[in-house]
Design a protein around this motif. Structure first.
Motif, PDB file in Angstrom:
ATOM      1  N   LEU A 197      19.886 -53.348  13.244  1.00 19.35           N
ATOM      2  CA  LEU A 197      19.345 -54.144  14.415  1.00 19.35           C
ATOM      3  C   LEU A 197      20.065 -53.746  15.772  1.00 19.35           C
ATOM      4  O   LEU A 197      19.179 -53.885  16.569  1.00 19.35           O
ATOM      5  CB  LEU A 197      19.691 -55.532  13.821  1.00 19.35           C
ATOM      6  CG  LEU A 197      18.826 -56.072  12.772  1.00 19.35           C
ATOM      7  CD1 LEU A 197      19.156 -57.440  12.325  1.00 19.35           C
ATOM      8  CD2 LEU A 197      17.473 -56.525  13.485  1.00 19.35           C
ATOM      9  N   ALA A 198      21.265 -53.396  15.773  1.00 18.86           N
ATOM     10  CA  ALA A 198      22.229 -52.868  16.809  1.00 18.86           C
ATOM     11  C   ALA A 198      21.489 -51.594  17.386  1.00 18.86           C
ATOM     12  O   ALA A 198      21.659 -51.562  18.682  1.00 18.86           O
ATOM     13  CB  ALA A 198      23.633 -52.943  16.513  1.00 18.86           C
ATOM     14  N   ALA A 199      21.298 -51.055  16.652  1.00 21.29           N
ATOM     15  CA  ALA A 199      20.567 -49.622  17.016  1.00 21.29           C
ATOM     16  C   ALA A 199      19.191 -49.705  17.526  1.00 21.29           C
ATOM     17  O   ALA A 199      18.788 -48.965  18.553  1.00 21.29           O
ATOM     18  CB  ALA A 199      20.670 -48.631  15.739  1.00 21.29           C
ATOM     19  N   ARG A 200      18.677 -50.608  17.139  1.00 19.38           N
ATOM     20  CA  ARG A 200      16.966 -50.860  17.550  1.00 19.38           C
ATOM     21  C   ARG A 200      17.184 -51.784  18.753  1.00 19.38           C
ATOM     22  O   ARG A 200      16.260 -51.631  19.466  1.00 19.38           O
ATOM     23  CB  ARG A 200      16.386 -51.692  16.282  1.00 19.38           C
ATOM     24  CG  ARG A 200      14.864 -52.048  16.558  1.00 19.38           C
ATOM     25  CD  ARG A 200      14.143 -50.822  16.726  1.00 19.38           C
ATOM     26  NE  ARG A 200      12.700 -51.159  16.627  1.00 19.38           N
ATOM     27  CZ  ARG A 200      11.979 -51.482  17.910  1.00 19.38           C
ATOM     28  NH1 ARG A 200      12.624 -51.312  18.852  1.00 19.38           N
ATOM     29  NH2 ARG A 200      10.882 -51.714  17.769  1.00 19.38           N
ATOM     30  N   PHE A 201      17.774 -52.715  18.964  1.00 19.62           N
ATOM     31  CA  PHE A 201      17.898 -53.773  20.200  1.00 19.62           C
ATOM     32  C   PHE A 201      19.170 -53.651  20.853  1.00 19.62           C
ATOM     33  O   PHE A 201      20.416 -53.646  20.273  1.00 19.62           O
ATOM     34  CB  PHE A 201      17.570 -55.054  19.403  1.00 19.62           C
ATOM     35  CG  PHE A 201      16.340 -55.256  18.610  1.00 19.62           C
ATOM     36  CD1 PHE A 201      15.291 -55.637  19.398  1.00 19.62           C
ATOM     37  CD2 PHE A 201      16.325 -55.706  17.253  1.00 19.62           C
ATOM     38  CE1 PHE A 201      13.953 -55.631  18.643  1.00 19.62           C
ATOM     39  CE2 PHE A 201      15.099 -55.686  16.723  1.00 19.62           C
ATOM     40  CZ  PHE A 201      14.078 -55.704  17.403  1.00 19.62           C
ATOM     41  N   ARG A 202      19.002 -53.815  22.271  1.00 15.20           N
ATOM     42  CA  ARG A 202      20.075 -54.026  23.021  1.00 15.20           C
ATOM     43  C   ARG A 202      20.522 -55.444  23.027  1.00 15.20           C
ATOM     44  O   ARG A 202      21.660 -55.544  23.630  1.00 15.20           O
ATOM     45  CB  ARG A 202      19.735 -53.469  24.461  1.00 15.20           C
ATOM     46  CG  ARG A 202      19.352 -51.976  24.511  1.00 15.20           C
ATOM     47  CD  ARG A 202      19.417 -51.535  25.847  1.00 15.20           C
ATOM     48  NE  ARG A 202      19.063 -49.940  25.884  1.00 15.20           N
ATOM     49  CZ  ARG A 202      19.777 -49.095  25.473  1.00 15.20           C
ATOM     50  NH1 ARG A 202      20.931 -49.111  25.588  1.00 15.20           N
ATOM     51  NH2 ARG A 202      19.204 -47.725  25.728  1.00 15.20           N
ATOM     52  N   GLN A 203      19.795 -56.481  22.678  1.00 16.14           N
ATOM     53  CA  GLN A 203      20.195 -57.825  22.997  1.00 16.14           C
ATOM     54  C   GLN A 203      21.150 -58.215  21.956  1.00 16.14           C
ATOM     55  O   GLN A 203      20.754 -58.946  20.855  1.00 16.14           O
ATOM     56  CB  GLN A 203      18.893 -58.914  23.052  1.00 16.14           C
ATOM     57  CG  GLN A 203      17.812 -58.428  23.979  1.00 16.14           C
ATOM     58  CD  GLN A 203      16.986 -57.434  23.380  1.00 16.14           C
ATOM     59  OE1 GLN A 203      16.732 -56.943  22.405  1.00 16.14           O
ATOM     60  NE2 GLN A 203      15.917 -57.095  24.185  1.00 16.14           N
ATOM     61  N   ARG A 204      22.503 -57.988  21.992  1.00 13.87           N
ATOM     62  CA  ARG A 204      23.418 -58.329  21.190  1.00 13.87           C
ATOM     63  C   ARG A 204      23.630 -59.694  20.615  1.00 13.87           C
ATOM     64  O   ARG A 204      23.669 -60.251  19.648  1.00 13.87           O
ATOM     65  CB  ARG A 204      24.847 -57.661  21.491  1.00 13.87           C
ATOM     66  CG  ARG A 204      24.916 -56.275  21.776  1.00 13.87           C
ATOM     67  CD  ARG A 204      24.605 -55.567  20.721  1.00 13.87           C
ATOM     68  NE  ARG A 204      24.818 -53.938  20.593  1.00 13.87           N
ATOM     69  CZ  ARG A 204      23.992 -53.057  20.567  1.00 13.87           C
ATOM     70  NH1 ARG A 204      22.933 -53.215  20.427  1.00 13.87           N
ATOM     71  NH2 ARG A 204      24.437 -51.902  20.941  1.00 13.87           N
ATOM     72  N   GLY A 205      23.400 -60.528  21.826  1.00  9.56           N
ATOM     73  CA  GLY A 205      23.397 -61.928  21.738  1.00  9.56           C
ATOM     74  C   GLY A 205      22.520 -62.631  20.698  1.00  9.56           C
ATOM     75  O   GLY A 205      22.697 -63.445  20.124  1.00  9.56           O
ATOM     76  N   ALA A 206      21.270 -62.092  21.047  1.00 10.49           N
ATOM     77  CA  ALA A 206      20.131 -62.555  20.141  1.00 10.49           C
ATOM     78  C   ALA A 206      20.338 -61.949  18.698  1.00 10.49           C
ATOM     79  O   ALA A 206      19.675 -62.833  17.836  1.00 10.49           O
ATOM     80  CB  ALA A 206      18.745 -61.699  20.763  1.00 10.49           C
TER      81      ALA A 206
END
Length: 185
Positions: free
Chosen positions: A27-36
């Motif tokens: 998920l961290a590799a796929r999305f930049r929205q760490r908070g989400a």
């Protein structure tokens, strides 16, 4: 307070190297929205572990109190041994990614936790401590302790932590909890 601390420690250790950590990395590799991502992990874990703790509490009503130490201790020992069995990577439903970081994390984490070691451990911890709130809070915190660093620094961490050491340490912790439960109830 024992229920909270034991739940936090047991779940955090059991989660290291688990498939949900790999999911957090994905998920961290796929999305930049760490908070989400973290919010999705938090809510999925909270709901999943609340259901697990409820099951543990419900089981308390049907198991004779005399059997608790032996059943719960035996399950802790089995969980410890289960930690030595490597997780199999399961295919990820990438279609969920179109709904964004939060929904993807929420749905995928909830599904990944079903019948997982940490879910079973939460059921057992709730049965052992008979303290729903502290077990849910502790197990949820344990999941966050194990997964939030992966969201931020996953690749770096996974290269530096010897997984065999972590798995054997977690195994020893769960077996120790099992034996202690059987001996001291």
């Amino acid at each position: 307070m024992d229920a909270f601390l034991s739940s936090t420690l047991a779940i955090a250790i059991a989660e290291v190297g688990d498939k949900t950590q790999l999911l957090a990395l994905l998920l961290a590799a796929r999305f930049r929205q760490r908070g989400a991502i973290i919010a999705g992990i938090f809510i999925a874990t909270l709901v999943n572990h609340a259901l697990s703790a409820w099951l543990g509490q419900w089981l308390n009503d049907f198991i004779p109190a005399l059997w608790y130490p032996y059943i719960i201790g035996g399950i802790f020992i089995l969980l410890g041994l289960w930690l030595l069995v490597p997780d199999k990577e399961e295919p990820v439903a990438t279609g969920i990614f179109r709904y964004g970081a939060f929904v993807s994390a929420l749905v995928l984490f909830f599904i990944a936790e079903i019948a997982d070691k940490t879910q079973v451990a939460t059921v057992v911890l709730a049965a052992k401590y008979d303290n729903f709130t502290m077990v849910v809070m502790g197990s949820t915190l344990g999941m966050l302790i194990a997964n939030v660093p992966v969201v931020f620094a996953g690749r770096w961490l996974l290269k530096r932590i010897p997984m065999t050491l972590i798995h054997y340490s977690a195994c020893a912790l769960f077996i120790g909890l099992g034996v202690a439960t059987m001996v001291w109830g």
